[in-house]
Design an enzyme around this catalytic site. Structure first.
Site, short mmCIF file in Angstrom:
data_model
loop_
_atom_site.label_atom_id
_atom_site.label_comp_id
_atom_site.label_asym_id
_atom_site.label_seq_id
_atom_site.Cartn_x
_atom_site.Cartn_y
_atom_site.Cartn_z
N THR B 140 38.45 30.14 48.87
CA THR B 140 39.44 31.17 48.51
C THR B 140 40.32 31.57 49.70
O THR B 140 39.84 31.72 50.82
CB THR B 140 38.70 32.41 47.99
OG1 THR B 140 38.00 32.02 46.80
CG2 THR B 140 39.65 33.54 47.66
N SER B 146 41.81 32.02 42.23
CA SER B 146 41.44 31.16 41.11
C SER B 146 42.27 29.88 41.06
O SER B 146 41.85 28.89 40.48
CB SER B 146 41.62 31.94 39.81
OG SER B 146 40.76 33.05 39.79
N GLY B 179 31.59 34.52 52.21
CA GLY B 179 30.24 34.95 52.55
C GLY B 179 29.70 34.19 53.74
O GLY B 179 30.02 33.02 53.93
N ARG B 312 12.73 60.66 27.93
CA ARG B 312 13.64 61.78 28.15
C ARG B 312 13.93 62.48 26.83
O ARG B 312 14.32 61.84 25.86
CB ARG B 312 14.95 61.24 28.72
CG ARG B 312 16.09 62.21 28.75
CD ARG B 312 15.90 63.25 29.80
NE ARG B 312 17.05 64.15 29.88
CZ ARG B 312 17.18 65.07 30.81
NH1 ARG B 312 16.26 65.23 31.73
NH2 ARG B 312 18.22 65.86 30.83
N GLY B 407 22.57 62.23 35.07
CA GLY B 407 22.58 62.47 36.51
C GLY B 407 21.61 61.58 37.25
O GLY B 407 21.89 61.09 38.35
N THR B 428 35.14 38.71 38.72
CA THR B 428 36.34 38.10 39.32
C THR B 428 36.03 37.03 40.36
O THR B 428 36.94 36.36 40.82
CB THR B 428 37.27 39.18 39.94
OG1 THR B 428 36.53 39.99 40.86
CG2 THR B 428 37.84 40.08 38.85
N GLU B 430 33.88 33.46 41.71
CA GLU B 430 33.60 32.17 41.05
C GLU B 430 34.53 31.99 39.85
O GLU B 430 34.12 31.52 38.79
CB GLU B 430 32.13 32.09 40.61
CG GLU B 430 31.15 31.82 41.74
CD GLU B 430 31.11 30.35 42.15
OE1 GLU B 430 31.45 29.48 41.35
OE2 GLU B 430 30.76 30.08 43.31
N ASP B 432 38.16 34.10 38.29
CA ASP B 432 38.47 35.34 37.57
C ASP B 432 38.24 35.11 36.07
O ASP B 432 38.63 34.09 35.51
CB ASP B 432 39.93 35.69 37.83
CG ASP B 432 40.39 36.87 36.99
OD1 ASP B 432 40.20 38.00 37.46
OD2 ASP B 432 40.89 36.64 35.88
#
Lengths: 684, 684
Positions: B140, B146, B179, B312, B407, B428, B430, B432
């Site tokens: 990229t 893309s 990365g 809950r 919360g 988005t 690998e 979009d």
């Protein structure tokens, strides 16, 4: 098929239309609070964020701008609408700062102001305003959030000691998610069950010191820390537990209920539930602020995505060298423009809500008039409904904007991650959205006339009996205009879709029909042998919540129509009309199945609807930037790297592409601007 | 109207059905990687997160589990499907660790393995596997994500020096979001335009050292840092810029294209675009992994929300003291159960995809067979489609789960904020999602027979001429069964909605009709005088993407049907059948307008559809916990505080409530369990 738009519209005219009654507050914020201190900061630790935001709160206090909503005799301006508008403006910048301000002056200060007595105002209000007395609004418990009436904390009066005994009976009753609690708060407005003479009088509020001068917890008070959250990490949310804390009698905020020395309880409002809702009702400002703030954050996200999409290029058109900007793709327009149209619609609805709130609150709190209960109830329903609409719209729109910016949208330096993380809680705080929809629905079902039934499993079952039979819709603003438009519609199945009257009629029909259907089904269930009371309501819960949604949609459309009616500039008006068409038709399109199912659209007209929406986004495409310009968000608050870089980068890329083609031995058939024409940011 | 469900179903049987072909890999991970090190850590700084995740990568390498996908001669197992499954398992835990592993062994290692030669494998693969050679996948660019074919980085061969000159021509061509780049990477697989003899041969990849032994950037390489992101902060994403870096000839990954010493370019695939897609196609594993990982994260979110909703309580039923657990509310069931059903459906579809991928890749890479282009193309389309479906499903489901926990869902200690922030980029990266939908659509429009047109403004305009006239749908798995079911359907408007054949037929009809409509409109546009080529496609972009969506839905439903067919246990099968009904009918309901518009539902049947879905969620309600138990996610990986506390807390609350009522002077009419029966966590 439609009137054509002017080539360009002056965004400052649009802005002035949108700025509305508190334009001076908005202008003041844009001019005088535009320094970058109000922008979010990225990459901080939780501790750094908290410290910065405490400084910002002090800075805000020093600016003298936090007093708008407080009484004049304490240096305020008795301007309830102004105070909400100023929170809305803060929300364009760092959202932790906005929430911190909301906690201190909206919730904590607001509770003191609206539930307290003059004596208590005299003693504390100035310090609250100056932030010398940072405080908490301790309502929510771990086990009870939206169902405030069921809070478990108790505050029991003892005539011997002339004190209340404030106690947290078990862990689930600890106060949780309380802003200002983990670090700054010195006092808290604590909500608890008031017990005196062995009788529970329901939820009331007390001023309770939680830290001493040194910042250490007061005896019996245990303070916990909610730690890192998804966002809003500049706000120090924490937990408060009270172990038989002694609270002097005069610390009860006693405007709506008083306890005498001997423990006798008095109140001007006899019915306990009604008293509870009256007290809570005064605090509507918080909910209105959250809705408005959500919309401000939405505007920032749309501003970023719209500008990015206008320069970011992706894929070349067939037979063309230059790639296409993504705003030119139909599917991208289909994402951005309905979101923009809805944002405008909600803006007008919020404006109307703030005016109503201001007028109601000014009458009661500044002029000392009696509460008009019907107006108050309607205000609360509106506030709830628009909080729901604006916060869910924020969640989905900010998500869309993040994705529309691809990888760049995932970097903190481009703001969107903070917008997403900070606003995410808006859908569940100040009332969970689903619960609030239920509140709106209940208002509709009972025509606001039910006597303040609790919000439990749909109120007392008996309320069906009281149900208003005739579901005539109250039209909101611009009543006369709207009636005229609706009445002028001919046969529904022949009316042009861009006829505002037809659009309004569709919204009205859907609400009315949906409401009547819900009533019919509830009635039927209530006479069904062997059906448990809970199931009578639960069985139609989806239908009832949908009714609430259709009601909100109509309120919003009518507010948009009223807003356009007030617009005098013909170009701005034409653009708003078109945008309103898009809002209306996109909303109908999103619920197309309902209109088909109920005979309001034929299959052919349903297809026309889709092509009409496509046509509208195409026509509005050239105005995307104008529409975000009109939000007039100071550049300093946006804190978005990509807006600063992207334009240059794209120009440079185009220029260098020409070079590259030459280098690669290709024909540079249509040379673009050459590198020397442009300000170049060379690699490295 | 429907077969009744067994009272309870054994979740371990369900789990075994879902575990499928790589059950051993899943079991191994659950048993041997269950230590809490694999769970996310909250409140870290970016630097701390990066350091931890680097340690985790090393730990993974040392465990010997990263080699699954690599060739046996280097210590791997030639098990492509296993490698993807193991990534999917890692994704139950810390997602930064999963992505770091994906970058190192999936993208970087995978590119080396699949695009490189044996010589290059010998030299580097072992160090890649052991993490002694951390690497990047530098594809990229800031200006091109893309649209990989349009990358701007160039790598120009010079016979004089026997080297390539790797160069970043301008800022928009810098490699971005890479990365392993900001901190760890020592080498990168860099994608760039290969130029030799003055001619551009399209995008190829090179192995390029980016840091020396000391961790300093190599000469000519500039390394930037993408800084803090919304999530995945344990992954060190960065930017790489190359200033005429000299890359020796033998560093070209030359499996699909070679450059001789004199600069002569050779390739077994003559057509440049086809070569490009063949190279890219080998890298499909990354996309498959992202889809599977998104589903794992979704399962964790559902596990948390389902268990929380089961304890809950919120609001009391009329005439009842005890409050209702939120899983008992219809609207809550309407949120959780369709999401669960879709998650199951996608799980089976992903399982099928992994098998297909494994078989295709094993044939080519382990057995050296020729690529079957049609199979490969179909695999890529499936991978793209399921990546889209799974990542968008993750985004919406995790959002829903966060809101469903109120919360508590906003606190980092409860995992959901990390799940949300970490997975957000999956839609988005690998590829979009919108662009991938376009890829799927293109495959449908050309019946996979178009000769690898580019993905630009909808491929060459001319392709319409080649368009497959007859749009017969290829059925996927369980073909015979599905045909039988579909053929057995009588009149559509009388078929019971729980008839699987009718459901399948609806999915098929919608896809086929939508595809034919898109083709018709494209044809019409292509013969419209004066319509620009770009507009011919853009005009129908929404329709075409919708077609892709309907195609994916059908694939998923068919996979679910096939998965049920393989289930032998009758109870598990009955539960899955019911869940499949819900998936099918909820999907039809979500697009009800289309079915009404196209005469596939009458108004009456449309209403029946809604009540049938309500009936299904009611029937499935008692099995919610079984359905999440079957995911069998080790407690250690969940890292969710509330799951540990909530149950005790609720019991305690109920007990103390009884006390409170006594204290408040009320009648404790139906005393609950008393405090002494329970393990009490007293306040403080």
């Amino acid at each position: 098929m439609t009137s054509s738009l002017p080539i360009s519209v002056d965004p400052t005219i649009l802005r002035d239309v949108m700025d509305g009654r508190w334009a001076h507050v908005r202008r003041d914020a844009r001019e005088n609070l535009r320094d970058p201190d109000f922008a979010p900061v990225y990459g901080e630790t939780v501790q750094e964020a908290r410290e910065r935001v405490t400084r910002m709160a002090k800075k805000l206090a020093d600016s003298g701008r936090v007093g708008l909503g407080f009484p004049k005799q304490y240096g305020g301006e008795d301007d309830s609408g102004g105070s909400v508008t100023s929170i809305e403006m803060l929300a364009f910048g760092d959202l932790s700062t906005m929430v911190k301000a909301g906690v201190q002056w909206g919730l904590f200060g607001g509770a003191l102001q609206l539930l307290g007595s003059a004596r208590q105002h005299d003693k504390y209000l100035r310090d609250v305003m100056s932030f010398d007395l940072p405080g908490c609004f301790a309502m929510t418990e771990t086990g009870h959030g939206s169902d405030v009436q069921q809070l478990r904390t108790t505050c029991t009066y003892d005539p011997e000691t002339q004190c209340f005994d404030l106690n947290t009976p078990h862990q689930a009753a600890r106060k949780d998610y309380i802003g200002n609690a983990a670090k700054d708060g010195r006092m808290a407005v604590v909500f608890a069950q008031l017990i005196t003479g062995g009788k529970n009088h329901g939820v009331h509020a007390w001023l309770v010191p939680i830290r001493d001068e040194n910042g250490d917890p007061m005896p019996g008070v245990t303070i916990g820390d909610d730690g890192a959250k998804a966002g809003l990490n500049g706000v120090d949310n924490g937990r408060l537990t009270f172990d038989h804390v002694q609270v002097p009698r005069d610390m009860l905020l006693d405007r709506y209920g008083q306890v005498a020395e001997d423990g006798t309880y008095t109140s001007t409002i006899e019915n306990e539930t009604r008293r509870f809702f009256t007290m809570l009702g005064t605090l509507v400002r918080g909910r209105v602020s959250v809705g408005g703030s959500a919309s401000s954050a939405t505007k920032v996200a749309l501003d970023i995505a719209a500008r990015y999409g206008n320069v970011r290029r992706q894929f070349a058109a067939p037979g063309d060298d230059r790639e296409i900007v993504i705003n030119d793709y139909l599917v991208h327009q289909r994402k951005l423009l309905p979101a923009l149209a809805t944002t405008y619609a909600l803006h007008f609805a919020q404006g109307e809500l703030v005016e109503t709130m201001h007028d109601v609150q000014t009458a009661v709190h500044a002029r000392g008039e009696q509460i008009d209960e019907e107006k108050q109830r309607e205000l609360e329903s509106r506030a709830a409904g628009l909080k729901v609409a604006q916060t869910w719209h924020a969640t989905s729109t900010i998500q869309m904007a993040r994705e529309a910016c691809g990888g760049a949208g995932y970097l903190q330096e481009n703001r969107l991650p903070h917008l997403k993380a900070d606003t995410d809680v808006f859908t569940t705080f100040e009332g969970d959205n689903t619960v609030l929809l239920q509140l709106v629905a209940k208002g509709l079902l009972t025509g606001y006339r039910d006597t303040f039934g609790s919000l439990d499993g749909w109120g007392r079952v008996g309320f069906i009996a009281d149900m208003v039979r005739e579901t005539v819709l109250e039209r909101t603003a611009a009543r006369a205009l709207i009636s005229r438009l609706v009445d002028a519609v001919g046969r529904d199945d022949e009316a042009p879709m861009l006829d505002r009257g037809w659009q309004l009629k569709m919204f009205e029909f859907r609400e009315k029909h949906s409401l009547e259907g819900a009533i019919r089904r509830l009635r039927k269930n209530s006479t069904t042998e062997g059906m448990a009371p809970f199931d009578m309501f639960n069985d139609v819960q989806d239908h009832v919540l949908k009714t609430a949604q259709t009601h909100i949609d109509r309120i919003v459309l009518e507010a948009f129509v009223a807003g356009i009616e007030r617009t005098s500039d013909p170009d701005a008006k034409a653009l708003l009309e078109k945008l309103c068409d898009l809002y209306a038709l996109h909303t109908i399109e999103a619920d197309k199945a309902w209109f088909l199912e109920h005979g309001q659209l034929t299959a052919t007209r349903a297809k026309t609807l889709t092509s009409t929406v496509n046509q509208l986004v195409k026509e509005l495409r050239p105005h995307i930037i104008t529409l975000v310009d009109a939000f007039d968000i100071p550049q300093e608050w946006k804190a978005c790297q990509i807006l600063e870089e992207e334009e240059t980068r794209q120009e440079v890329m185009a220029a260098r592409d020409a070079e590259l083609r030459v280098q690669a031995g290709e024909q540079a058939d249509t040379p673009d601007a050459t590198a020397t024409d442009l300000e170049i940011a060379p690699a490295q």
